[in-house]
Design a protein around this motif. Structure first.
Motif, PDB file in Angstrom:
ATOM      1  N   ALA A 100       0.847  -1.181   0.000  1.00 35.30           N
ATOM      2  CA  ALA A 100       0.000   0.000   0.000  1.00 35.30           C
ATOM      3  C   ALA A 100       0.887   1.236   0.000  1.00 35.30           C
ATOM      4  CB  ALA A 100      -0.924   0.018   1.218  1.00 35.30           C
ATOM      5  N   VAL A 101       0.321   2.370  -0.384  1.00 33.43           N
ATOM      6  CA  VAL A 101       1.061   3.635  -0.390  1.00 33.43           C
ATOM      7  C   VAL A 101       1.289   4.084   1.051  1.00 33.43           C
ATOM      8  CG1 VAL A 101       1.000   6.058  -1.077  1.00 33.43           C
ATOM      9  CG2 VAL A 101       0.109   4.301  -2.618  1.00 33.43           C
ATOM     10  N   VAL A 102       2.543   4.362   1.389  1.00 29.97           N
ATOM     11  CA  VAL A 102       2.881   4.807   2.745  1.00 29.97           C
ATOM     12  C   VAL A 102       3.309   6.269   2.776  1.00 29.97           C
ATOM     13  CG1 VAL A 102       3.501   2.501   3.536  1.00 29.97           C
ATOM     14  CG2 VAL A 102       5.253   3.944   2.502  1.00 29.97           C
ATOM     15  N   SER A 103       3.695   6.830   1.641  1.00 31.50           N
ATOM     16  CA  SER A 103       4.052   8.252   1.580  1.00 31.50           C
ATOM     17  C   SER A 103       4.075   8.699   0.130  1.00 31.50           C
ATOM     18  CB  SER A 103       5.415   8.509   2.231  1.00 31.50           C
ATOM     19  OG  SER A 103       6.448   7.858   1.520  1.00 31.50           O
ATOM     20  N   LYS A 104       4.109  10.001  -0.054  1.00 34.58           N
ATOM     21  CA  LYS A 104       4.187  10.539  -1.408  1.00 34.58           C
ATOM     22  C   LYS A 104       4.974  11.837  -1.389  1.00 34.58           C
ATOM     23  CE  LYS A 104      -0.045  13.333  -1.516  1.00 34.58           C
ATOM     24  NZ  LYS A 104      -1.333  13.561  -2.190  1.00 34.58           N
ATOM     25  N   GLU A 105       5.559  12.173  -2.543  1.00 33.63           N
ATOM     26  CA  GLU A 105       6.304  13.420  -2.705  1.00 33.63           C
ATOM     27  C   GLU A 105       5.851  14.068  -4.003  1.00 33.63           C
ATOM     28  OE1 GLU A 105      10.469  12.659  -2.574  1.00 33.63           O
ATOM     29  OE2 GLU A 105      10.467  12.059  -0.453  1.00 33.63           O
ATOM     30  N   GLU A 106       5.516  15.334  -3.920  1.00 32.25           N
ATOM     31  CA  GLU A 106       5.046  16.061  -5.086  1.00 32.25           C
ATOM     32  C   GLU A 106       6.164  16.921  -5.658  1.00 32.25           C
ATOM     33  OE1 GLU A 106       1.621  18.248  -3.902  1.00 32.25           O
ATOM     34  OE2 GLU A 106       0.528  16.502  -3.164  1.00 32.25           O
ATOM     35  N   ASP A 107       6.302  16.917  -6.962  1.00 37.56           N
ATOM     36  CA  ASP A 107       7.299  17.740  -7.629  1.00 37.56           C
ATOM     37  C   ASP A 107       6.939  19.208  -7.468  1.00 37.56           C
ATOM     38  OD1 ASP A 107       9.485  18.396  -9.406  1.00 37.56           O
ATOM     39  OD2 ASP A 107       7.950  18.790 -10.936  1.00 37.56           O
ATOM     40  N   ILE A 108       7.944  20.033  -7.144  1.00 37.31           N
ATOM     41  CA  ILE A 108       7.688  21.459  -6.922  1.00 37.31           C
ATOM     42  C   ILE A 108       7.108  22.112  -8.167  1.00 37.31           C
ATOM     43  CG2 ILE A 108       8.782  23.667  -6.358  1.00 37.31           C
ATOM     44  CD1 ILE A 108      10.826  22.160  -4.719  1.00 37.31           C
ATOM     45  N   ALA A 109       7.588  21.684  -9.330  1.00 39.03           N
ATOM     46  CA  ALA A 109       7.115  22.278 -10.590  1.00 39.03           C
ATOM     47  C   ALA A 109       5.798  21.680 -11.055  1.00 39.03           C
ATOM     48  CB  ALA A 109       8.178  22.091 -11.675  1.00 39.03           C
ATOM     49  N   GLY A 110       5.257  20.699 -10.340  1.00 38.13           N
ATOM     50  CA  GLY A 110       3.986  20.118 -10.720  1.00 38.13           C
ATOM     51  C   GLY A 110       4.046  19.214 -11.921  1.00 38.13           C
ATOM     52  N   ARG A 111       5.200  18.569 -12.165  1.00 36.30           N
ATOM     53  CA  ARG A 111       5.347  17.708 -13.343  1.00 36.30           C
ATOM     54  C   ARG A 111       5.006  16.256 -13.054  1.00 36.30           C
ATOM     55  NH1 ARG A 111      11.449  19.265 -14.307  1.00 36.30           N
ATOM     56  NH2 ARG A 111      11.284  19.007 -12.037  1.00 36.30           N
ATOM     57  N   PHE A 112       5.207  15.808 -11.810  1.00 42.34           N
ATOM     58  CA  PHE A 112       4.952  14.407 -11.465  1.00 42.34           C
ATOM     59  C   PHE A 112       4.758  14.283  -9.958  1.00 42.34           C
ATOM     60  CE2 PHE A 112       9.517  15.162 -11.383  1.00 42.34           C
ATOM     61  CZ  PHE A 112       9.873  14.672 -10.145  1.00 42.34           C
ATOM     62  N   VAL A 113       4.308  13.105  -9.561  1.00 41.86           N
ATOM     63  CA  VAL A 113       4.133  12.782  -8.148  1.00 41.86           C
ATOM     64  C   VAL A 113       4.732  11.407  -7.899  1.00 41.86           C
ATOM     65  CG1 VAL A 113       2.498  12.409  -6.258  1.00 41.86           C
ATOM     66  CG2 VAL A 113       2.007  14.140  -8.007  1.00 41.86           C
ATOM     67  N   ASP A 114       5.527  11.283  -6.850  1.00 41.27           N
ATOM     68  CA  ASP A 114       6.125  10.005  -6.466  1.00 41.27           C
ATOM     69  C   ASP A 114       5.314   9.377  -5.335  1.00 41.27           C
ATOM     70  OD1 ASP A 114       8.236  10.207  -8.261  1.00 41.27           O
ATOM     71  OD2 ASP A 114       9.508  11.303  -6.843  1.00 41.27           O
TER      72      ASP A 114
END
Length: 430
Positions: A100-114
């Protein structure tokens, strides 16, 4: 012959497909599962894609504890891509059903999400078990919650800690096993290090030697004096570190000069606040709640560079009136909540940090935690160690050993006398 050719070709393709499915790497398998879930209409079209739009790319890479799924925002709305944690967790089935997803990181420029996924079932059941005091790991700058989960004090920006949880949630035992016992095992340094423990309820902790509790008449002036001494030591240690920095011509950390951690642990923080007079009297102008809060602000905001850490335990994770002062709350980079709920967690973390967290039926010792040390910045679940020995007996033993050496130093002995609390028979001090 034509029919035979197509029949053989079909069999070959089926064999290739089966072989590819069996031998497919986990990264390719997860990529296929997630991309199918995001792009196939039968899964609800979570990205709201329309006919002719470019499908988002999905990249899966290995991490130390699982996998990272990178979803780009080429044609999809960024807000839709940034809210897929529940969807991605739902797509993972069969051999990945425990992930399951335990964390996420968003790109500052809004290009992708990890999105970071882990085997949460295996992680949920992981727990360190200590059979004796010798099993408790002790490191100068690392606090171990589990063998593979630790807080690195050499990297934490704000090293003070807030530990919240209702009664019987396991927070006091966790603080003893994770913070106090390891630091006491390190012993004292040559820079007047202290481990000060305050128990305002006069409960189990107060039975240990060198633990401060309210006097029989309810006074906590001696506790304030001990905290004031602790802050004075912080100032002196910082002066010594500054002198080292001048000599070396570069920044020097407290552990570089041979210092060991100084800890001020306040159990049931809200209770002890109520014991201080709201306003100082003429006879005792330095004895009030404002003095107490002012000292805590200094220790929490300035103590990390001198290796002086504040640990606050509270039954309710609230900020403001009757709870944590905002300045102290903001200065605590280590946050732990036992038997957590989303409602309580909102006092310690922002709503964005809690998007991937899910409430479960928790037991004592189960907690959500974070630390701004670069490894544990995202809120995560962990089980704190289980002790198969008496933690209060071990704490008493180490406190006696820790302060035994101070008998040789008159200055420290004088400080101990100022901090001592009479026993019930008034014959000797703890």
């Amino acid at each position: 012959m034509l029919i035979a050719f197509f029949l053989v070709s079909s069999c070959v393709l089926i064999i290739i497909a089966i072989t590819e499915r069996i031998l497919r790497s986990p990264k390719r398998d997860i990529r296929y599962i997630v991309r199918k879930g995001l792009c196939a209409n039968c899964f609800g079209n979570p990205l709201n894609l329309h006919e002719g739009e470019i499908e988002p790319s999905v990249i899966v890479t290995n991490t130390e504890k699982g996998y990272k799924i990178t979803v780009d925002c080429m044609s999809a709305d960024y807000d839709d891509v940034a809210s897929l944690e529940t969807d991605i967790s739902g797509y993972l089935r069969n051999r990945y059903g425990n992930y399951a997803v335990v964390s996420k990181e968003e790109d500052i420029a809004g290009r992708f999400v990890d999105y970071y996924i882990e085997d949460v079932v295996a992680s949920y059941n992981k727990q360190s078990v200590y059979s004796s005091l010798d099993d408790v790991p002790s490191h100068l700058t690392k606090i171990y919650i589990r063998k593979d989960v630790y807080i690195d004090y050499s990297r934490v920006l704000n090293s003070s800690a807030i530990v919240a949880g209702r009664s019987r949630s396991g927070k006091t035992t966790a603080i003893i096993s994770t913070f106090l016992l390891p630091m006491l095992k390190l012993g004292k340094d040559d820079y007047d290090s202290r481990i000060i423990i305050v128990d305002p309820k006069s409960a189990e902790l107060s039975l240990c030697p060198h633990v401060l509790s309210p006097a029989p008449d309810g006074s906590v002036e001696h506790i304030l004096n001990a905290i004031r001494d602790f802050n004075s030591i912080r100032v002196e240690r910082q002066r010594i570190i500054n002198d080292y920095c001048k000599s070396a011509g570069k920044a020097v950390k407290w552990f570089d000069v041979g210092m060991k951690p100084c800890v001020l642990f306040l159990d049931e923080f809200v209770s002890i606040q109520d014991m201080f007079p709201k306003k100082p009297s003429k006879e005792k102008p330095d004895y009030s709640l404002a003095d107490f809060q002012g000292l805590l602000r200094q220790i929490a905001t300035q103590g990390a560079s001198a290796g002086c850490f504040l640990i606050l335990s509270t039954a309710e994770a609230s900020v403001g009136s009757g709870g944590l002062e905002t300045a102290v709350n903001n200065a605590c980079g280590i946050r732990i909540l036992f038997k957590p709920s989303i409602q309580e967690a909102r006092y310690l973390w922002s709503g964005d940090a809690l998007e991937v967290m899910r409430e479960r039926q928790y037991t004592a010792g189960d907690a959500w935690f974070s630390a701004d040390d670069g490894n544990n910045n995202s809120v995560r679940f962990v089980k704190f160690p289980r002790l198969e020995f008496g933690e209060y007996d071990a704490l008493s033993q180490l406190l006696s050993q820790y302060y035994a050496d101070t008998e040789e130093h008159s200055a420290m002995s004088a400080a101990k006398e100022r901090c001592a609390v009479p026993e019930s028979n008034n014959d000797k001090s703890l």
